[in-house]
Design a protein around this motif. Structure first.
Motif, PDB file in Angstrom:
ATOM      1  N   GLY A  39     -37.835 -22.122 -41.411  1.00 41.45           N
ATOM      2  CA  GLY A  39     -39.085 -21.444 -41.082  1.00 41.45           C
ATOM      3  C   GLY A  39     -38.906 -19.944 -41.007  1.00 41.45           C
ATOM      4  O   GLY A  39     -38.963 -19.355 -39.916  1.00 41.45           O
ATOM      5  N   GLU A  40     -38.660 -19.310 -42.156  1.00 41.23           N
ATOM      6  CA  GLU A  40     -38.545 -17.856 -42.161  1.00 41.23           C
ATOM      7  C   GLU A  40     -39.094 -17.287 -43.455  1.00 41.23           C
ATOM      8  O   GLU A  40     -38.946 -17.891 -44.519  1.00 41.23           O
ATOM      9  CB  GLU A  40     -37.104 -17.408 -41.934  1.00 41.23           C
ATOM     10  CG  GLU A  40     -36.111 -17.811 -42.991  1.00 41.23           C
ATOM     11  CD  GLU A  40     -34.723 -17.249 -42.711  1.00 41.23           C
ATOM     12  OE1 GLU A  40     -34.606 -16.338 -41.877  1.00 41.23           O
ATOM     13  OE2 GLU A  40     -33.760 -17.732 -43.330  1.00 41.23           O
ATOM     14  N   PRO A  41     -39.759 -16.133 -43.367  1.00 41.70           N
ATOM     15  CA  PRO A  41     -40.286 -15.493 -44.575  1.00 41.70           C
ATOM     16  C   PRO A  41     -39.182 -15.220 -45.579  1.00 41.70           C
ATOM     17  O   PRO A  41     -38.036 -14.959 -45.209  1.00 41.70           O
ATOM     18  CB  PRO A  41     -40.889 -14.182 -44.044  1.00 41.70           C
ATOM     19  CG  PRO A  41     -41.154 -14.440 -42.599  1.00 41.70           C
ATOM     20  CD  PRO A  41     -40.071 -15.373 -42.152  1.00 41.70           C
ATOM     21  N   ASP A  42     -39.527 -15.277 -46.868  1.00 42.59           N
ATOM     22  CA  ASP A  42     -38.531 -15.110 -47.916  1.00 42.59           C
ATOM     23  C   ASP A  42     -38.456 -13.676 -48.431  1.00 42.59           C
ATOM     24  O   ASP A  42     -37.764 -13.409 -49.405  1.00 42.59           O
ATOM     25  CB  ASP A  42     -38.840 -16.046 -49.085  1.00 42.59           C
ATOM     26  CG  ASP A  42     -40.212 -15.798 -49.692  1.00 42.59           C
ATOM     27  OD1 ASP A  42     -41.178 -15.613 -48.923  1.00 42.59           O
ATOM     28  OD2 ASP A  42     -40.338 -15.792 -50.932  1.00 42.59           O
ATOM     29  N   TYR A 241     -42.999  -9.841 -39.044  1.00 43.18           N
ATOM     30  CA  TYR A 241     -42.309  -8.663 -39.559  1.00 43.18           C
ATOM     31  C   TYR A 241     -41.068  -9.012 -40.377  1.00 43.18           C
ATOM     32  O   TYR A 241     -40.270  -8.129 -40.704  1.00 43.18           O
ATOM     33  CB  TYR A 241     -41.934  -7.736 -38.386  1.00 43.18           C
ATOM     34  CG  TYR A 241     -43.150  -7.242 -37.639  1.00 43.18           C
ATOM     35  CD1 TYR A 241     -43.877  -6.142 -38.090  1.00 43.18           C
ATOM     36  CD2 TYR A 241     -43.594  -7.903 -36.499  1.00 43.18           C
ATOM     37  CE1 TYR A 241     -45.009  -5.701 -37.420  1.00 43.18           C
ATOM     38  CE2 TYR A 241     -44.728  -7.477 -35.819  1.00 43.18           C
ATOM     39  CZ  TYR A 241     -45.425  -6.379 -36.281  1.00 43.18           C
ATOM     40  OH  TYR A 241     -46.557  -5.954 -35.621  1.00 43.18           O
ATOM     41  N   ALA A 242     -40.917 -10.311 -40.709  1.00 39.78           N
ATOM     42  CA  ALA A 242     -39.770 -10.758 -41.513  1.00 39.78           C
ATOM     43  C   ALA A 242     -38.462 -10.279 -40.893  1.00 39.78           C
ATOM     44  O   ALA A 242     -37.609  -9.702 -41.548  1.00 39.78           O
ATOM     45  CB  ALA A 242     -39.894 -10.274 -42.960  1.00 39.78           C
ATOM     46  N   MET A 243     -38.294 -10.533 -39.595  1.00 41.14           N
ATOM     47  CA  MET A 243     -37.121 -10.074 -38.853  1.00 41.14           C
ATOM     48  C   MET A 243     -36.417 -11.240 -38.152  1.00 41.14           C
ATOM     49  O   MET A 243     -35.913 -11.095 -37.047  1.00 41.14           O
ATOM     50  CB  MET A 243     -37.541  -9.012 -37.827  1.00 41.14           C
ATOM     51  CG  MET A 243     -38.061  -7.720 -38.443  1.00 41.14           C
ATOM     52  SD  MET A 243     -38.648  -6.536 -37.192  1.00 41.14           S
ATOM     53  CE  MET A 243     -37.090  -6.085 -36.398  1.00 41.14           C
ATOM     54  N   THR A 380     -41.449 -19.596 -49.279  1.00 43.92           N
ATOM     55  CA  THR A 380     -40.531 -19.409 -50.399  1.00 43.92           C
ATOM     56  C   THR A 380     -41.355 -19.135 -51.648  1.00 43.92           C
ATOM     57  O   THR A 380     -42.580 -19.173 -51.608  1.00 43.92           O
ATOM     58  CB  THR A 380     -39.628 -20.648 -50.574  1.00 43.92           C
ATOM     59  OG1 THR A 380     -38.584 -20.361 -51.494  1.00 43.92           O
ATOM     60  CG2 THR A 380     -40.412 -21.846 -51.066  1.00 43.92           C
ATOM     61  N   GLY A 381     -40.691 -18.851 -52.762  1.00 46.35           N
ATOM     62  CA  GLY A 381     -41.384 -18.416 -53.965  1.00 46.35           C
ATOM     63  C   GLY A 381     -42.309 -19.455 -54.576  1.00 46.35           C
ATOM     64  O   GLY A 381     -42.081 -20.663 -54.456  1.00 46.35           O
ATOM     65  N   ASP A 382     -43.344 -18.988 -55.276  1.00 50.72           N
ATOM     66  CA  ASP A 382     -44.335 -19.870 -55.891  1.00 50.72           C
ATOM     67  C   ASP A 382     -43.692 -20.840 -56.885  1.00 50.72           C
ATOM     68  O   ASP A 382     -44.044 -22.024 -56.929  1.00 50.72           O
ATOM     69  CB  ASP A 382     -45.406 -19.047 -56.609  1.00 50.72           C
ATOM     70  CG  ASP A 382     -46.305 -18.294 -55.655  1.00 50.72           C
ATOM     71  OD1 ASP A 382     -45.818 -17.871 -54.589  1.00 50.72           O
ATOM     72  OD2 ASP A 382     -47.491 -18.112 -55.973  1.00 50.72           O
TER      73      ASP A 382
END
Length: 400
Positions: A39-42, A241-243, A380-382
């Motif tokens: 669960g984290e922004p890519d 904030y993608a941190m 994650t990416g498309d």
């Protein structure tokens, strides 16, 4: 004599971390793996935040800090709460920890005694019940079904509360479902809590800035100011904030609770990373213009994943209000057999067979307290998401 603590037998390792670790191991062994467990922004931490951290290092801001946060960060958090949540806190009502998880754990450790109960709506973040157990309390799971949008009703909350209840842990938008409570829905819950003056509210607002469409975020102490004196409002910089790796979480609450949490932290980790704290100051006080585009990106991914999963035989996937998770039902898949010969007896068997036969790593629903479902993180990416959902569709088509 057993060397290990008996407390250890009361808890289990984090299933989400276990899935992510397993996927990484298989990938390292040469398997074609798509990991949808973390669960984290890519995307990277914004440049201005990274530059603030570098400047802090160059300025020698690398020493011990006050146990629960530098004054500059506490002031920035006070300003954030007032600006975005209409909540007024002073710096001595603020706690900064090594991630939101430490904030939650500190609060439970500082308040729970044997026999104390904590109401946890299910589906829940995997760590809530185990943190309660580690702190000596008893988790009381109140199940919210797909029929109620994975949201707890006022009647369900009323039924879960006893004379032993000390906390309600509240999370909106939710991990794992992405379900968000509207103002009206949350007001129904706070009305129940007003009738139980000994119950405190722990509001985990980590996904506040990741909401979609017409949904508007709100938090319990904002909806019902009479609960302000017994609410701990928890947030952090990890998701918006993608941190995630910087490990900064924070909370606002009553002074005596914050002081008790400070005592716990002083004898465990002491202060969070000094450099991360200065980065968090920039995150909260610097430009916020990237939040809108990031929300739009996640909403597009949400719509892609929901549409593709609902095209899979035996899967029903609701549309979440926020966060970056979907929590589809696989009730129609239970009792079938995979193309590889695995009996799909429950959602854990489904997730295991899916990983072994297609290379797609998801987290099974039992880990979150509600089955038969599974969780996908679409952070994650498309292209990877399309590939993963195509593999899931092929897997489901092969069930017999």
């Amino acid at each position: 004599m057993d060397f290990l603590s008996a407390t250890l037998n009361r808890v289990k390792p984090s299933p989400t971390i276990a899935v992510t670790t397993k996927a990484a191991e298989l990938k390292a062994a040469g398997r074609d793996i798509i990991g949808l467990g973390a669960g984290e922004p890519d995307f990277d931490t914004p440049e201005n935040i990274r530059e603030a951290a570098k400047a802090a290092i160059d300025a020698g801001k690398t020493r011990y800090t006050p146990v629960d946060g530098i004054p500059e960060l506490k002031r920035a958090i006070c300003d954030k709460f007032l600006r975005e949540n209409r909540l007024t806190y002073s710096p001595d009502q603020i706690s900064v920890g090594t991630g939101g998880k430490q904030i939650l754990y500190n609060a439970l450790m500082a308040t729970l005694n044997p026999g104390d109960e904590v109401v946890i709506p299910a589906p829940y973040w995997v760590s809530y019940p185990d943190m309660v157990l580690l702190a000596g309390g008893t988790p009381v799971v109140a199940e919210a079904s797909m029929q109620t949008g994975f949201k707890l009703t006022a009647d369900q909350l009323e039924s879960a509360i006893t004379d032993k209840t000390k906390w309600l842990i509240f999370n909106s938008p939710s991990n794992p479902t992405g379900a968000g409570y509207t103002w009206e829905e949350l007001k129904q819950l706070t009305d129940v809590l007003l009738r139980h003056p000994d119950v405190w509210i722990m509001s985990d607002d980590m996904y506040e800035h990741l909401t979609f469409g017409d949904f508007t975020f709100c938090t319990p102490a904002e909806v019902e100011p009479l609960l302000y004196d017994r609410t701990l409002t928890v947030n952090g910089v990890s998701k918006a904030y993608a941190m995630t790796g910087w490990r900064i979480g924070y909370a606002g609450g009553p002074k005596h609770l914050i002081a008790a949490m400070r005592k716990i932290q002083s004898q465990s980790t002491s202060n969070p990373s000094s450099v991360s704290q200065w980065a968090a100051v920039e995150a909260l006080t610097g430009p916020q213009d990237f939040l809108g585009p990031n929300r739009a990106l996640f909403q597009r991914r949400r719509d892609l994943v929901v549409a593709m999963l609902n095209d899979c035989a035996g899967i029903h996937c609701p549309v979440p209000d926020g966060a970056f998770y979907v929590y589809p039902s696989i009730a129609e898949c239970i009792g079938k057999t995979s193309a590889g010969g695995v009996a799909i007896t429950d959602d854990e068997a489904f997730a295991t067979a899916l990983l072994e036969e297609t290379g797609v790593a998801v987290v099974f629903g039992a880990a979150f307290g509600l089955s038969p479902n599974f969780r996908i993180s679409y952070a994650t990416g498309d292209d990877e998401l399309r590939d993963a959902c195509t593999r899931i569709r092929t897997f489901c088509a092969g069930l017999s």
